[in-house]
Design a protein around this motif. Structure first.
Motif, PDB file in Angstrom:
ATOM      1  N   THR A  79      51.143 -41.964  17.834  1.00 23.60           N
ATOM      2  CA  THR A  79      51.848 -42.541  16.694  1.00 23.60           C
ATOM      3  C   THR A  79      50.846 -43.152  15.737  1.00 23.60           C
ATOM      4  O   THR A  79      49.682 -43.336  16.063  1.00 23.60           O
ATOM      5  CB  THR A  79      52.840 -43.626  17.163  1.00 23.60           C
ATOM      6  OG1 THR A  79      52.093 -44.620  17.878  1.00 23.60           O
ATOM      7  CG2 THR A  79      53.914 -43.042  18.041  1.00 23.60           C
ATOM      8  N   ALA A  80      51.300 -43.467  14.538  1.00 23.91           N
ATOM      9  CA  ALA A  80      50.399 -44.016  13.537  1.00 23.91           C
ATOM     10  C   ALA A  80      49.759 -45.293  14.040  1.00 23.91           C
ATOM     11  O   ALA A  80      50.370 -46.073  14.763  1.00 23.91           O
ATOM     12  CB  ALA A  80      51.167 -44.303  12.249  1.00 23.91           C
ATOM     13  N   SER A  81      48.506 -45.494  13.647  1.00 23.11           N
ATOM     14  CA  SER A  81      47.721 -46.624  14.125  1.00 23.11           C
ATOM     15  C   SER A  81      48.449 -47.941  13.910  1.00 23.11           C
ATOM     16  O   SER A  81      48.910 -48.236  12.817  1.00 23.11           O
ATOM     17  CB  SER A  81      46.382 -46.657  13.391  1.00 23.11           C
ATOM     18  OG  SER A  81      45.675 -45.458  13.602  1.00 23.11           O
ATOM     19  N   GLY A  82      48.559 -48.713  14.978  1.00 24.38           N
ATOM     20  CA  GLY A  82      49.140 -50.040  14.860  1.00 24.38           C
ATOM     21  C   GLY A  82      50.651 -50.053  14.706  1.00 24.38           C
ATOM     22  O   GLY A  82      51.226 -51.094  14.439  1.00 24.38           O
ATOM     23  N   SER A  83      51.296 -48.906  14.845  1.00 24.13           N
ATOM     24  CA  SER A  83      52.745 -48.843  14.623  1.00 24.13           C
ATOM     25  C   SER A  83      53.460 -48.634  15.939  1.00 24.13           C
ATOM     26  O   SER A  83      53.117 -47.742  16.710  1.00 24.13           O
ATOM     27  CB  SER A  83      53.082 -47.690  13.673  1.00 24.13           C
ATOM     28  OG  SER A  83      52.447 -47.874  12.437  1.00 24.13           O
ATOM     29  N   GLY A  84      54.463 -49.434  16.184  1.00 20.53           N
ATOM     30  CA  GLY A  84      55.269 -49.247  17.365  1.00 20.53           C
ATOM     31  C   GLY A  84      56.485 -48.402  17.052  1.00 20.53           C
ATOM     32  O   GLY A  84      56.790 -48.120  15.906  1.00 20.53           O
ATOM     33  N   SER A  85      57.192 -47.986  18.101  1.00 13.64           N
ATOM     34  CA  SER A  85      58.389 -47.184  17.912  1.00 13.64           C
ATOM     35  C   SER A  85      59.406 -47.959  17.092  1.00 13.64           C
ATOM     36  O   SER A  85      59.680 -49.130  17.360  1.00 13.64           O
ATOM     37  CB  SER A  85      58.977 -46.819  19.275  1.00 13.64           C
ATOM     38  OG  SER A  85      60.177 -46.105  19.124  1.00 13.64           O
ATOM     39  N   GLY A  86      59.952 -47.323  16.060  1.00 15.60           N
ATOM     40  CA  GLY A  86      60.977 -47.950  15.259  1.00 15.60           C
ATOM     41  C   GLY A  86      60.461 -48.857  14.168  1.00 15.60           C
ATOM     42  O   GLY A  86      61.229 -49.565  13.535  1.00 15.60           O
ATOM     43  N   SER A  87      59.144 -48.837  13.924  1.00 15.35           N
ATOM     44  CA  SER A  87      58.582 -49.742  12.924  1.00 15.35           C
ATOM     45  C   SER A  87      59.057 -49.428  11.511  1.00 15.35           C
ATOM     46  O   SER A  87      58.978 -50.269  10.626  1.00 15.35           O
ATOM     47  CB  SER A  87      57.052 -49.706  12.964  1.00 15.35           C
ATOM     48  OG  SER A  87      56.565 -48.431  12.576  1.00 15.35           O
ATOM     49  N   LEU A  88      59.543 -48.210  11.278  1.00 10.58           N
ATOM     50  CA  LEU A  88      60.025 -47.825   9.951  1.00 10.58           C
ATOM     51  C   LEU A  88      61.548 -47.749   9.887  1.00 10.58           C
ATOM     52  O   LEU A  88      62.097 -47.129   8.981  1.00 10.58           O
ATOM     53  CB  LEU A  88      59.424 -46.482   9.530  1.00 10.58           C
ATOM     54  CG  LEU A  88      57.911 -46.430   9.365  1.00 10.58           C
ATOM     55  CD1 LEU A  88      57.492 -45.087   8.785  1.00 10.58           C
ATOM     56  CD2 LEU A  88      57.396 -47.568   8.500  1.00 10.58           C
ATOM     57  N   LYS A  89      62.216 -48.376  10.836  1.00  9.79           N
ATOM     58  CA  LYS A  89      63.674 -48.367  10.820  1.00  9.79           C
ATOM     59  C   LYS A  89      64.184 -48.943   9.503  1.00  9.79           C
ATOM     60  O   LYS A  89      63.742 -49.992   9.062  1.00  9.79           O
ATOM     61  CB  LYS A  89      64.223 -49.180  11.990  1.00  9.79           C
ATOM     62  CG  LYS A  89      65.737 -49.128  12.096  1.00  9.79           C
ATOM     63  CD  LYS A  89      66.228 -49.892  13.321  1.00  9.79           C
ATOM     64  CE  LYS A  89      67.749 -49.837  13.431  1.00  9.79           C
ATOM     65  NZ  LYS A  89      68.251 -50.581  14.618  1.00  9.79           N
ATOM     66  N   GLY A  90      65.099 -48.227   8.856  1.00  6.10           N
ATOM     67  CA  GLY A  90      65.661 -48.653   7.582  1.00  6.10           C
ATOM     68  C   GLY A  90      64.917 -48.122   6.380  1.00  6.10           C
ATOM     69  O   GLY A  90      65.389 -48.256   5.257  1.00  6.10           O
ATOM     70  N   LYS A  91      63.756 -47.501   6.610  1.00  8.17           N
ATOM     71  CA  LYS A  91      62.969 -46.932   5.520  1.00  8.17           C
ATOM     72  C   LYS A  91      63.349 -45.462   5.307  1.00  8.17           C
ATOM     73  O   LYS A  91      63.621 -44.732   6.268  1.00  8.17           O
ATOM     74  CB  LYS A  91      61.478 -47.025   5.809  1.00  8.17           C
ATOM     75  CG  LYS A  91      60.966 -48.440   5.989  1.00  8.17           C
ATOM     76  CD  LYS A  91      61.079 -49.246   4.710  1.00  8.17           C
ATOM     77  CE  LYS A  91      60.440 -50.619   4.851  1.00  8.17           C
ATOM     78  NZ  LYS A  91      60.553 -51.426   3.602  1.00  8.17           N
ATOM     79  N   VAL A  92      63.366 -45.048   4.038  1.00 11.01           N
ATOM     80  CA  VAL A  92      63.685 -43.658   3.692  1.00 11.01           C
ATOM     81  C   VAL A  92      62.450 -43.019   3.066  1.00 11.01           C
ATOM     82  O   VAL A  92      61.875 -43.552   2.115  1.00 11.01           O
ATOM     83  CB  VAL A  92      64.859 -43.588   2.696  1.00 11.01           C
ATOM     84  CG1 VAL A  92      65.127 -42.140   2.278  1.00 11.01           C
ATOM     85  CG2 VAL A  92      66.110 -44.211   3.304  1.00 11.01           C
ATOM     86  N   VAL A  93      62.037 -41.886   3.623  1.00  9.29           N
ATOM     87  CA  VAL A  93      60.902 -41.136   3.098  1.00  9.29           C
ATOM     88  C   VAL A  93      61.383 -39.742   2.718  1.00  9.29           C
ATOM     89  O   VAL A  93      62.066 -39.076   3.507  1.00  9.29           O
ATOM     90  CB  VAL A  93      59.767 -41.026   4.136  1.00  9.29           C
ATOM     91  CG1 VAL A  93      58.605 -40.204   3.573  1.00  9.29           C
ATOM     92  CG2 VAL A  93      59.276 -42.408   4.547  1.00  9.29           C
ATOM     93  N   THR A 157      64.046 -42.639   8.182  1.00 10.66           N
ATOM     94  CA  THR A 157      64.979 -41.588   7.790  1.00 10.66           C
ATOM     95  C   THR A 157      64.210 -40.664   6.853  1.00 10.66           C
ATOM     96  O   THR A 157      63.679 -41.116   5.839  1.00 10.66           O
ATOM     97  CB  THR A 157      66.199 -42.170   7.059  1.00 10.66           C
ATOM     98  OG1 THR A 157      66.902 -43.029   7.965  1.00 10.66           O
ATOM     99  CG2 THR A 157      67.126 -41.065   6.568  1.00 10.66           C
ATOM    100  N   VAL A 158      64.131 -39.383   7.193  1.00  6.79           N
ATOM    101  CA  VAL A 158      63.300 -38.443   6.437  1.00  6.79           C
ATOM    102  C   VAL A 158      64.171 -37.341   5.842  1.00  6.79           C
ATOM    103  O   VAL A 158      64.993 -36.738   6.532  1.00  6.79           O
ATOM    104  CB  VAL A 158      62.213 -37.816   7.335  1.00  6.79           C
ATOM    105  CG1 VAL A 158      61.338 -36.863   6.524  1.00  6.79           C
ATOM    106  CG2 VAL A 158      61.362 -38.905   7.974  1.00  6.79           C
ATOM    107  N   LYS A 159      63.983 -37.099   4.558  1.00 10.98           N
ATOM    108  CA  LYS A 159      64.699 -36.028   3.869  1.00 10.98           C
ATOM    109  C   LYS A 159      63.674 -35.082   3.258  1.00 10.98           C
ATOM    110  O   LYS A 159      62.628 -35.512   2.769  1.00 10.98           O
ATOM    111  CB  LYS A 159      65.596 -36.598   2.764  1.00 10.98           C
ATOM    112  CG  LYS A 159      66.655 -37.575   3.250  1.00 10.98           C
ATOM    113  CD  LYS A 159      67.468 -38.142   2.080  1.00 10.98           C
ATOM    114  CE  LYS A 159      68.483 -39.177   2.561  1.00 10.98           C
ATOM    115  NZ  LYS A 159      69.536 -38.584   3.405  1.00 10.98           N
ATOM    116  N   LEU A 160      63.968 -33.788   3.282  1.00  8.96           N
ATOM    117  CA  LEU A 160      63.145 -32.776   2.631  1.00  8.96           C
ATOM    118  C   LEU A 160      63.846 -32.293   1.368  1.00  8.96           C
ATOM    119  O   LEU A 160      65.071 -32.146   1.357  1.00  8.96           O
ATOM    120  CB  LEU A 160      62.885 -31.580   3.557  1.00  8.96           C
ATOM    121  CG  LEU A 160      61.638 -31.648   4.446  1.00  8.96           C
ATOM    122  CD1 LEU A 160      61.682 -32.845   5.384  1.00  8.96           C
ATOM    123  CD2 LEU A 160      61.462 -30.340   5.222  1.00  8.96           C
ATOM    124  N   THR A 161      63.076 -32.037   0.315  1.00 10.06           N
ATOM    125  CA  THR A 161      63.679 -31.508  -0.905  1.00 10.06           C
ATOM    126  C   THR A 161      64.129 -30.071  -0.725  1.00 10.06           C
ATOM    127  O   THR A 161      65.036 -29.610  -1.412  1.00 10.06           O
ATOM    128  CB  THR A 161      62.691 -31.577  -2.080  1.00 10.06           C
ATOM    129  OG1 THR A 161      61.516 -30.829  -1.749  1.00 10.06           O
ATOM    130  CG2 THR A 161      62.319 -33.014  -2.408  1.00 10.06           C
TER     131      THR A 161
END
Length: 309
Positions: A79-93, A157-161
């Motif tokens: 996983t990304a350095s220094g990031s735990g599971s769920g660290s991006l919860k609520g974020k949309v990419v 949450t990840v969306k592709l165009t």
């Protein structure tokens, strides 16, 4: 992507920009170390390392691929350095895989002009390819899938165009709207360049300040610059690649005002040109599944760093 078409006009001369201290600190050592690794990998992948790339009109093949079946399978990565599971919860990419594998079958549709705020440009282009026919559109989808997997593991949450599920496009204006409507916390458009032989390395394209017609990037310029800088620094570390030797003054960062995908965005957004498909050494990297996984990792770590602040 090649600099031809809607988002691909030759970049205009720009005034030198002040390099931020931290990005210089991250990139300068990376340049020295990265090029050593970069040259070695490229040379070993291409025998004597000679360049056979020819400059010409980009062609796209939906069937040709330089990579093996094993290369196409994403390999497990940390996983990304220094990031735990769920660290991006609520974020949309939102991930924007450049072009579409079947654009070349719909030339009339992709040549249709759309309003990008500053002027009108073609809906999209076919993209470029390696000299052996590995299409940019195929590359961008593969990296997008790998990147989505990494970010979802972080809880985003990840969306592709687009996911190869459309007959063509979407057009550059619609690509921007998809990120806007998703209220994305970050948008990254994935590409590979179609420059001349011996022109190597990656660069991240940042939005310039534009306020004209439907375009108003003033609120996203600063956060987009931060997003791009974090991606550039992490891309160097993850891939061992160096910033472009033909654009960006060695920083790996370029600011542009002519790209509809950036001009029409209302959320932080950048483009990344992961390498030059027309250079044989870069092509050897871009067609390697193992390297594409590293590329996805670098972009992912940059996004995570940006979103966590």
């Amino acid at each position: 992507m090649s600099y031809v078409g809607p988002d691909f006009d030759p970049p205009q001369p720009r005034r030198p920009r002040r390099r931020l201290t931290w990005i210089a600190a991250a990139l300068v050592p990376g340049v020295l170390l990265g090029w050593l690794v970069y040259e070695g990998v490229g040379a070993s992948a291409n025998g004597n390392g000679s360049d056979t790339a020819a400059v010409g009109t980009p062609t796209v093949s939906s069937t040709s691929d330089d990579s093996t079946e094993d290369d196409k399978k994403p390999s497990p990565t940390p996983t990304a350095s220094g990031s735990g599971s769920g660290s991006l919860k609520g974020k949309v990419v939102v991930i924007d895989p450049g072009h579409n594998p079947t654009n070349f079958q719909h030339t009339a549709e992709i040549n249709r002009k759309v309003n990008i705020g500053t002027n009108w440009k073609e809906c999209d282009t076919t993209g470029t390819s390696t000299n052996s026919g590995y299409a940019e559109a195929k590359f961008t989808l593969d990296v997008a899938h790998r990147l989505r997997t990494l970010l979802e593991k972080q809880g985003a949450t990840v969306k592709l165009t687009q996911d190869g599920d459309r007959t063509y496009g979407p057009c550059v204006d619609e690509r921007a709207r998809i990120g806007n409507k998703a209220h994305a916390d970050a948008v990254v458009s994935i590409h590979a360049d179609g420059a001349g032989a011996d022109q190597r390395g990656f660069h991240v394209i940042l939005p310039g300040s534009v306020h004209k017609g439907a375009a108003d990037t003033r609120k996203i310029v600063a956060p987009s610059a931060e997003l791009g800088e974090r991606i550039a620094g992490n891309f160097v570390r993850a891939t061992g690649s160096a910033p472009s030797n033909y654009i960006g003054d060695g920083t790996g960062l370029v600011t542009r005002k002519d790209l509809g995908g950036l001009n029409l965005s209302t959320v932080p957004k950048v483009f990344i040109e992961c390498g030059n498909m027309r250079d044989s050494k870069d092509a050897a990297l871009l067609t390697s599944g193992a390297w594409r996984q590293k590329a996805a990792q670098g972009v992912s770590e940059g996004i995570v760093s940006f979103l966590r602040g």
